[in-house]
Design an enzyme around this catalytic site. Structure first.
Site, PDB file in Angstrom:
ATOM      1  CB  SER A 147      37.392  40.527  48.476  1.00 26.36           C
ATOM      2  OG  SER A 147      38.646  40.624  49.123  1.00 26.36           O
ATOM      3  CE1 TYR A 160      39.624  36.867  45.265  1.00 28.85           C
ATOM      4  CE2 TYR A 160      40.388  38.772  46.514  1.00 28.85           C
ATOM      5  CZ  TYR A 160      39.621  37.623  46.429  1.00 28.85           C
ATOM      6  OH  TYR A 160      38.841  37.242  47.497  1.00 28.85           O
TER       7      TYR A 160
HETATM    8  N1  LIG Z   1      38.960  33.225  52.783  1.00 28.49           N
HETATM    9  C1  LIG Z   1      39.096  34.550  52.832  1.00 28.49           C
HETATM   10  O1  LIG Z   1      39.843  35.092  53.654  1.00 28.49           O
HETATM   11  C2  LIG Z   1      38.332  35.431  51.880  1.00 28.49           C
HETATM   12  C3  LIG Z   1      38.429  36.822  52.023  1.00 28.49           C
HETATM   13  C4  LIG Z   1      37.724  37.652  51.153  1.00 28.49           C
HETATM   14  C5  LIG Z   1      36.901  37.083  50.189  1.00 28.49           C
HETATM   15  N2  LIG Z   1      36.826  35.722  50.080  1.00 28.49           N
HETATM   16  C6  LIG Z   1      35.966  35.167  49.035  1.00 28.49           C
HETATM   17  O2  LIG Z   1      35.130  34.160  49.584  1.00 28.49           O
HETATM   18  C7  LIG Z   1      34.864  33.163  48.610  1.00 28.49           C
HETATM   19  C8  LIG Z   1      35.228  31.785  49.115  1.00 28.49           C
HETATM   20  O3  LIG Z   1      36.568  31.782  49.529  1.00 28.49           O
HETATM   21  P1  LIG Z   1      37.265  30.493  50.186  1.00 28.49           P
HETATM   22  O4  LIG Z   1      38.353  30.997  51.050  1.00 28.49           O
HETATM   23  O5  LIG Z   1      36.241  29.593  50.764  1.00 28.49           O
HETATM   24  O6  LIG Z   1      37.937  29.860  48.874  1.00 28.49           O
HETATM   25  P2  LIG Z   1      38.156  28.347  48.410  1.00 28.49           P
HETATM   26  O7  LIG Z   1      39.258  28.377  47.404  1.00 28.49           O
HETATM   27  O8  LIG Z   1      38.284  27.426  49.597  1.00 28.49           O
HETATM   28  O9  LIG Z   1      36.795  27.983  47.683  1.00 28.49           O
HETATM   29  C9  LIG Z   1      36.527  28.382  46.367  1.00 28.49           C
HETATM   30  C10 LIG Z   1      35.707  27.282  45.702  1.00 28.49           C
HETATM   31  O10 LIG Z   1      35.419  27.730  44.363  1.00 28.49           O
HETATM   32  C11 LIG Z   1      35.619  26.642  43.484  1.00 28.49           C
HETATM   33  N3  LIG Z   1      35.946  27.137  42.145  1.00 28.49           N
HETATM   34  C12 LIG Z   1      37.108  27.727  41.730  1.00 28.49           C
HETATM   35  N4  LIG Z   1      37.059  27.969  40.414  1.00 28.49           N
HETATM   36  C13 LIG Z   1      35.842  27.550  39.965  1.00 28.49           C
HETATM   37  C14 LIG Z   1      35.195  27.527  38.699  1.00 28.49           C
HETATM   38  N5  LIG Z   1      35.806  27.946  37.585  1.00 28.49           N
HETATM   39  N6  LIG Z   1      33.937  27.036  38.615  1.00 28.49           N
HETATM   40  C15 LIG Z   1      33.303  26.549  39.725  1.00 28.49           C
HETATM   41  N7  LIG Z   1      33.868  26.523  40.961  1.00 28.49           N
HETATM   42  C16 LIG Z   1      35.122  27.024  41.074  1.00 28.49           C
HETATM   43  C17 LIG Z   1      36.783  25.845  44.091  1.00 28.49           C
HETATM   44  O11 LIG Z   1      36.822  24.506  43.612  1.00 28.49           O
HETATM   45  C18 LIG Z   1      36.480  25.951  45.583  1.00 28.49           C
HETATM   46  O12 LIG Z   1      35.659  24.873  46.028  1.00 28.49           O
HETATM   47  C19 LIG Z   1      35.634  33.591  47.357  1.00 28.49           C
HETATM   48  O13 LIG Z   1      34.799  34.363  46.510  1.00 28.49           O
HETATM   49  C20 LIG Z   1      36.726  34.483  47.918  1.00 28.49           C
HETATM   50  O14 LIG Z   1      37.220  35.412  46.980  1.00 28.49           O
HETATM   51  C21 LIG Z   1      37.514  34.892  50.906  1.00 28.49           C
END
Ligand SMILES: NC(=O)c1ccc[n+]([C@@H]2O[C@H](COP(=O)([O-])OP(=O)(O)OC[C@H]3O[C@@H](n4cnc5c(N)ncnc54)[C@H](O)[C@@H]3O)[C@@H](O)[C@H]2O)c1
Length: 267
Positions: A147, A160
């Site tokens: 990220s 985070y």
């Molecule tokens: N959306 C953004 O803007 C953004 C930006 C930078 C980085 N990211 C990264 O991208 C990735 C996905 O983000 P997203 O926006 O799709 O998030 P999201 O919250 O929609 O998806 C995360 C998924 O991880 C699962 N999860 C959480 N804790 C868990 C655990 N202990 N064991 C197994 N599964 C678990 C959740 O149930 C969910 O389905 C993450 O690593 C996030 O940090 C996202």
């Protein structure tokens, strides 16, 4: 023929957001997909959706805080599909980060520990158990999720951000340790990707406009933007790329910190 024909891919956090869309894009490229998530129902639903498209998919329950659960995720994948080619470490505890992950001075140590356990330790353990199976195949591609928060400081989200910085360094260590065995390890660093996890807080209203000002593109990111980079890193098209952190962020991390304010004040 797809770029990932027959490849076995685990997607952690595959039940929602970037992970869910990635399972569909990977399957469209011919991959056999494991949808692994703590959200059992969501994983089942997503695997069904992928199967409805004509591809092979398996839902697995995993809790990335739990070492045994991670070990089982990898073992059950190999049992079902006969091996493992690609590991997409996508899951993160976005719920806890968005509610209780504050400045270092104020953060509860339990919150810090849980975020580290899921985002960094969970990623490390998934890699630890995947490596022997990839070595058996003589090849493999691991893609971790970083990220921008892991590349520069912010007012909040300390755990985070630090966990994601750790993911970037973990990527380089794994790439260094396993490159000669044909196993590559890269990271994708998303910008603001419009998913359920961020839509209310960041992607809309004044906050959404501010975030867009700091992206060099005319729009914010979509899960497909990450999934397309993932296909490249998972496939042999990126055979000479390892140890790299690829910003898929609309240039968010490419400009000087004051650039957007300078433009706004007609500097
Ligand atoms: N959306 C953004 O803007 C953004 C930006 C930078 C980085 N990211 C990264 O991208 C990735 C996905 O983000 P997203 O926006 O799709 O998030 P999201 O919250 O929609 O998806 C995360 C998924 O991880 C699962 N999860 C959480 N804790 C868990 C655990 N202990 N064991 C197994 N599964 C678990 C959740 O149930 C969910 O389905 C993450 O690593 C996030 O940090 C996202």
């Amino acid at each position: 023929m797809g770029l990932l024909e027959g490849k076995v891919v685990i997607v952690t956090g595959g039940a929602s957001g970037i992970g869910a869309v990635s399972t569909e894009v990977l399957a469209a490229e011919g991959a056999r997909v494991v949808v692994a998530d703590i959200n059992r129902e969501g994983a089942e639903r997503q695997a069904l959706k992928v199967r409805d498209s004509g591809a092979e998919a398996l839902a697995l329950h995993v809790d990335l805080q739990d070492q045994e659960s991670i070990q089982s995720m990898v073992a059950d994948t190999v049992k079902a599909f006969g091996g493992l080619d690609v590991l997409f470490n996508n899951a993160a505890d976005t719920r806890l980060s968005s509610t209780r992950d504050t400045a270092v001075e104020h953060v509860d140590v339990e919150v810090w520990d849980e975020i580290m356990r899921v985002n960094l330790r969970g990623t490390m353990l998934a890699i630890k158990y995947a490596i022997p199976h990839m070595r058996e195949r003589g090849s493999g591609s691991i893609i971790n999720t970083a990220s921008g928060a892991g590349q520069a400081g912010a007012h909040s989200f300390s755990a985070y951000g630090v966990s994601k910085a750790g993911v970037i360094m973990l990527t380089q260590y794994v790439a260094t340790q396993h490159g000669k065995e044909g196993i590559r390890c890269n990271a994708i660093s998303p910008g603001l990707i419009v998913t359920p996890a961020v839509i209310d807080t960041y992607a809309e209203g004044e906050m959404g406009k501010m975030m867009l000002r700091h992206h060099l593109t005319a729009r914010l990111g979509q899960p497909e933007d990450i999934a397309h980079a993932l296909v490249f890193l998972a496939s042999d098209r990126s055979a000479f790329v390892t140890g790299h952190c690829l910003n898929v962020d609309g240039g968010c991390m490419a400009h000087q910190a004051f650039w957007a304010d300078a433009v706004a004040t007609k500097f």
